[in-house]
Design an enzyme around this catalytic site. Structure first.
Site, mmCIF file in Angstrom:
data_model
loop_
_atom_site.group_PDB
_atom_site.id
_atom_site.type_symbol
_atom_site.label_atom_id
_atom_site.label_comp_id
_atom_site.label_asym_id
_atom_site.label_seq_id
_atom_site.Cartn_x
_atom_site.Cartn_y
_atom_site.Cartn_z
ATOM 1 N N LYS A 1 -5.590 31.315 41.432
ATOM 2 C CA LYS A 1 -5.602 30.462 42.624
ATOM 3 C C LYS A 1 -4.180 30.332 43.162
ATOM 4 C CE LYS A 1 -7.334 25.852 43.977
ATOM 5 N NZ LYS A 1 -7.960 24.611 43.469
ATOM 6 N N SER B 1 -12.126 23.279 45.898
ATOM 7 C CA SER B 1 -11.142 24.056 46.621
ATOM 8 C C SER B 1 -10.848 25.436 46.031
ATOM 9 C CB SER B 1 -9.837 23.268 46.703
ATOM 10 O OG SER B 1 -9.302 23.089 45.400
ATOM 11 N N SER C 1 -12.901 20.794 41.854
ATOM 12 C CA SER C 1 -12.560 22.068 42.509
ATOM 13 C C SER C 1 -12.726 23.332 41.695
ATOM 14 C CB SER C 1 -11.133 22.013 43.035
ATOM 15 O OG SER C 1 -11.123 21.350 44.267
HETATM 16 N N1 GLN Z 1 -13.060 18.082 46.959
HETATM 17 C C1 GLN Z 1 -12.182 17.163 46.302
HETATM 18 C C2 GLN Z 1 -11.028 16.831 47.230
HETATM 19 O O1 GLN Z 1 -11.078 17.251 48.313
HETATM 20 C C3 GLN Z 1 -11.683 17.766 45.033
HETATM 21 C C4 GLN Z 1 -10.600 18.739 45.226
HETATM 22 C C5 GLN Z 1 -10.058 19.289 43.962
HETATM 23 O O2 GLN Z 1 -10.646 19.133 42.904
HETATM 24 N N2 GLN Z 1 -8.890 19.878 44.075
HETATM 25 O O3 GLN Z 1 -10.093 16.169 46.875
#
Ligand code: GLN
Length: 484
Positions: free
Chosen positions: A76, A151, A175
């Site tokens: 990532k 994400s 994410s």
């Molecule tokens: N969707 C969640 C957010 O927008 C989690 C994101 C993540 O785990 N990085 O914060």
């Protein structure tokens, strides 16, 4: 060759049926074929990949092969890679070339892992669909009109499309697990502190955790073995010995108690998700486990608590992007304040700005007690919910996400709807416990559905055992998207 798992490719490399270079070339070819459709990668590091593979082949020739030697992987784009652009899918980091490797990247390289490239993500890992990337929109390999989750959507889509053998993602509120569920692959968020965050670009530092995204549970254990463990460079990393996670690949849950939280099976959940998760629970019951209804009474506060804590931490973490030290600087500004302002206005996208503003607000004088302090207290209650629940069960079973992958654009105008995608994953990060998502079925439209298995602090092994038992008694993990 691109279809192989880590353990399958390892066997072939060890048996000298293929070389690491051949495997890497096959993956690079696969990326050329499928990535124009799914756009999982922000950077493909072709030259470095070939060089890494040749080095792996030399090691193999010397008889020095470990489980990741010669295995082509995606990372990532929020983990620092020395000499390779690391952007967090943000314009503000465009052109930023880290002078060092994140600890996880270093550990993979030390084992001879081959870096194929950097995977797309929501900007600074804020989002649940990867649509917040400032560079490109990744598509779900199972249906190109739907989101891959987020994400870590690039990492999950790359694994599902066989555009890498396995990948690393990061998980602050879901994410790793939610995109793994959307793309029909395995994703694990380990215990907070189990994996070093050194070199992971910080979003919510008390929540962020790196973890594996893989084609099966065995690969998850192999990757975890490579990246877990204490790191003096991360003061939150836990200084305890690491078990051999492969030893937890046992097909047995006889006599186990599975906790099923009633708060997680509520109105509004997609009926197909409910059905497939129910069927998965029955499979485990059929294998000798007992199901027990448990309570996690503060679940209803998790999303609100998370969005106070993560935005507070993000507003502080993102203060460093000022146009001076990293990547992008607005070119036209005439004096310092103007330069800061224009750099941050142009450099950050709308969701990141929303979080910085919310976070600044909840930390500001006069509001700190009402928001941040209160949220920290509720967080403790959520953590205690889990502790009490684990007095009564071995693992907790829930859906990973309330719906299968939704359509591109569907939730972009409504941030609250987007935030609810993580309703089942967020409390796990607040509590700091480990959890994994594993494919457990498909919707009528052929989209994957994920089952979440949550464990006690540092009990990744139990999660792996439960997941492996489920996987080896079902065939969901053998299905692959057609990508035609
Ligand atoms: N969707 C969640 C957010 O927008 C989690 C994101 C993540 O785990 N990085 O914060």
């Amino acid at each position: 060759m691109h279809r192989l798992t880590i353990h399958e490719l390892h066997k072939k490399l060890k048996g000298k049926e293929v070389t690491a270079q051949e495997a890497t070339e096959a993956l690079l070819k696969r990326i050329k074929e499928v990535d124009p459709k799914i756009k999982a990668y922000l950077t493909v590091t072709e030259k470095e990949a070939i060089a890494g593979a040749q080095e792996a082949d030399r090691r193999i020739a010397d008889g020095k092969i470990s489980p990741l030697t010669g295995i082509p992987l995606a990372i990532k784009d929020n983990m620092c890679t020395q000499g390779i652009q690391t952007t967090c899918a943000s314009k503000i980091l465009e052109g930023f070339i880290p002078p060092y490797d994140a600890t996880v990247v270093k550990r993979l390289k030390d084992e001879g892992g081959v870096l194929l490239g950097k995977a797309n993500m929501d900007e600074f890992a804020m989002g649940s669909s990867t649509e917040n990337s400032r560079f490109t929109v990744t598509r779900n390999p199972w249906n190109l009109e739907t989101i891959p989750g987020g994400s870590s959507g690039g990492s999950a889509a790359a694994v599902a499309a066989d555009a890498c053998i396995a990948a690393l993602g990061s998980d602050t509120g879901g994410s790793i697990r939610q995109p793994a569920a959307c793309c029909g692959v395995v994703g694990m968020k380990p215990t907070y502190g189990r994996i070093s965050r050194y070199g992971l670009v910080a979003f919510g530092s008390s929540l962020d955790q790196i973890g594996p995204i893989t084609k099966d549970v065995e690969d998850c254990a192999i990757l975890l073995n490579a990246i877990a463990g204490h790191d003096p460079l991360d003061s939150t990393s836990i200084n305890l010995p690491i078990p051999d996670y492969s030893k937890a690949l046992i097909k047995d849950v006889k006599g186990w108690t599975l906790g099923v939280p009633k708060e997680f099976f509520v109105e509004g959940m997609d009926p197909q998700v409910e059905e497939e998760v129910g069927a998965a629970i029955r499979v485990l019951e059929g294998l000798g486990a007992t199901v027990k209804e448990i309570a996690l009474p503060h679940t209803g506060y998790a999303v609100a608590t998370y969005y106070i804590i993560c935005t507070a931490e993000a507003s502080s973490n993102l203060a460093r992007y000022d146009g001076v030290k990293y990547g992008f600087r607005a070119p036209e500004s005439k004096e310092l304040m103007e330069m800061y302002q224009e750099t941050r206005s142009e450099g950050f996208g709308p969701e990141v700005k929303r979080r910085i503003m919310l976070g600044t607000y909840v930390l500001s004088s006069g509001y700190y007690d009402a928001y941040y302090r209160k949220a920290s207290q509720v967080r403790t209650l959520i953590k205690e919910d889990f502790e009490k629940a684990f007095d009564q069960c071995d693992v907790i079973i829930t859906p990973t996400a309330p719906t299968p992958a939704f359509r591109l654009g569907e939730k972009m105008e409504d941030p609250l709807q987007m935030y609810l995608s993580d309703i089942f994953t967020i409390s796990v990060n607040l509590a700091g416990v480990p959890a994994l998502s594993i494919p457990c079925g498909f919707s009528n439209e052929g989209l994957p559905i994920g089952l979440q298995i949550i464990g006690k602090h540092l009990e990744e092994e139990r999660i792996i055992q439960a997941a492996y038992t489920f996987e080896q008694n079902t065939d969901h993990h053998t299905k692959r998207p057609k990508l035609s």
